[in-house]
Design a protein around this motif. Sequence first.
Motif, PDB file in Angstrom:
ATOM      1  N   ASP A  67      32.218  44.712  33.267  1.00 43.40           N
ATOM      2  CA  ASP A  67      33.492  45.425  33.172  1.00 43.40           C
ATOM      3  C   ASP A  67      34.220  45.162  31.864  1.00 43.40           C
ATOM      4  OD1 ASP A  67      33.148  46.401  35.786  1.00 43.40           O
ATOM      5  OD2 ASP A  67      33.980  44.549  36.633  1.00 43.40           O
ATOM      6  N   ARG A  69      35.692  45.447  28.302  1.00 42.74           N
ATOM      7  CA  ARG A  69      36.094  46.615  27.523  1.00 42.74           C
ATOM      8  C   ARG A  69      36.553  46.196  26.130  1.00 42.74           C
ATOM      9  NH1 ARG A  69      33.438  48.395  30.742  1.00 42.74           N
ATOM     10  NH2 ARG A  69      33.880  49.884  32.404  1.00 42.74           N
ATOM     11  N   GLN A  70      36.707  47.191  25.290  1.00 45.46           N
ATOM     12  CA  GLN A  70      37.159  46.932  23.929  1.00 45.46           C
ATOM     13  C   GLN A  70      38.547  46.294  23.915  1.00 45.46           C
ATOM     14  OE1 GLN A  70      37.908  50.262  21.052  1.00 45.46           O
ATOM     15  NE2 GLN A  70      36.071  49.448  20.060  1.00 45.46           N
ATOM     16  N   ALA A 114      30.773  49.403  24.617  1.00 46.43           N
ATOM     17  CA  ALA A 114      32.197  49.507  24.283  1.00 46.43           C
ATOM     18  C   ALA A 114      32.716  48.190  23.718  1.00 46.43           C
ATOM     19  CB  ALA A 114      33.002  49.902  25.520  1.00 46.43           C
TER      20      ALA A 114
END
Length: 314
Positions: A67, A69-70, A114
């Motif tokens: 999970d 993210r950036q 990502a």
Amino acid sequence: MTRPLAVGPLALAPAMADALARWLEVEAATRDRSDHTITAYRGDLLAFLAFLGGHHGQPATPKSLADLRQTDMRAFAAAERARGLGARSLARRQSAVRSFLRWIGDREGHDLSAALSTRSPKYTRSLPRPLTPDQARDTLDMVALGHDTPWVAARDTAVMTLLWGCGLRISEALSLNGDDWPFRDSLTITGKGGRQRHVPVLPVARQAVADYLRLCPWEPAPGQPLFRGVRGGRLAPGIIEGAMQKARAALGLPPTATPHALRHSFATHLLAAGGDLRTIQELLGHASLSTTQVYTGVDDAHLMAVYRAAHPRG
């Protein structure tokens, strides 16, 4: 059962501790990483995983990284900058994190593209500054006069002669043992990452070591340090750094005139005399030619001049 590893306010989950240990083993075994690099990587990843634990309120696991993210990566970078981490150190830390994420993504089947797309901060890579040949000679002369005990002065001079004359790292010079003496035409040096290289020994370097051993109260013995401290143990790098500091103060040289600058001077003086980068790379023990190019301060104009002079259609 694996016990949780403490990393800040939260413990590192056992599955993550196992994954981190496995990744470090892979890096050491397949990427030829030095012990120092592995220790640094471990610190980088522990800092990252500790941040994730505090950021999300629970320890990160290999499964939860799916999970990522950036925004998590940007938050980590912001937190590290707030702690005072410089751009260069942050870039190295993020590079280690990305390597780990690529590995665990492949292992767990996660799509972490990502998170991996986050850019590292830009920084200006500082170049070591060499001494001129005259400055290097003056430094060795000053070191020879820098101690009241003759054998200690000869020892410091011998070590620094090896740095300038053979391009050794200070750790490589001080790791030499009695087994290595007398020097042959070349020394077999084990450098970073366990890489071995053969370094020619100039007569002046061999003589400097011979002069030191003639005065030294300890005979060179197998398994014992070649360069000794005043109590007979292995000489510490800080002693040579202190001798260099005194010499540069006496000569009015800048703070960049360090023992490592002598190794850098070895490379740049060879290059100025017509040495090629590949040969200098081998002598320095660099894994990458790009490291040698940066290390010697070679610019594109110099490379093009070498190319035009050497290429048959230049």
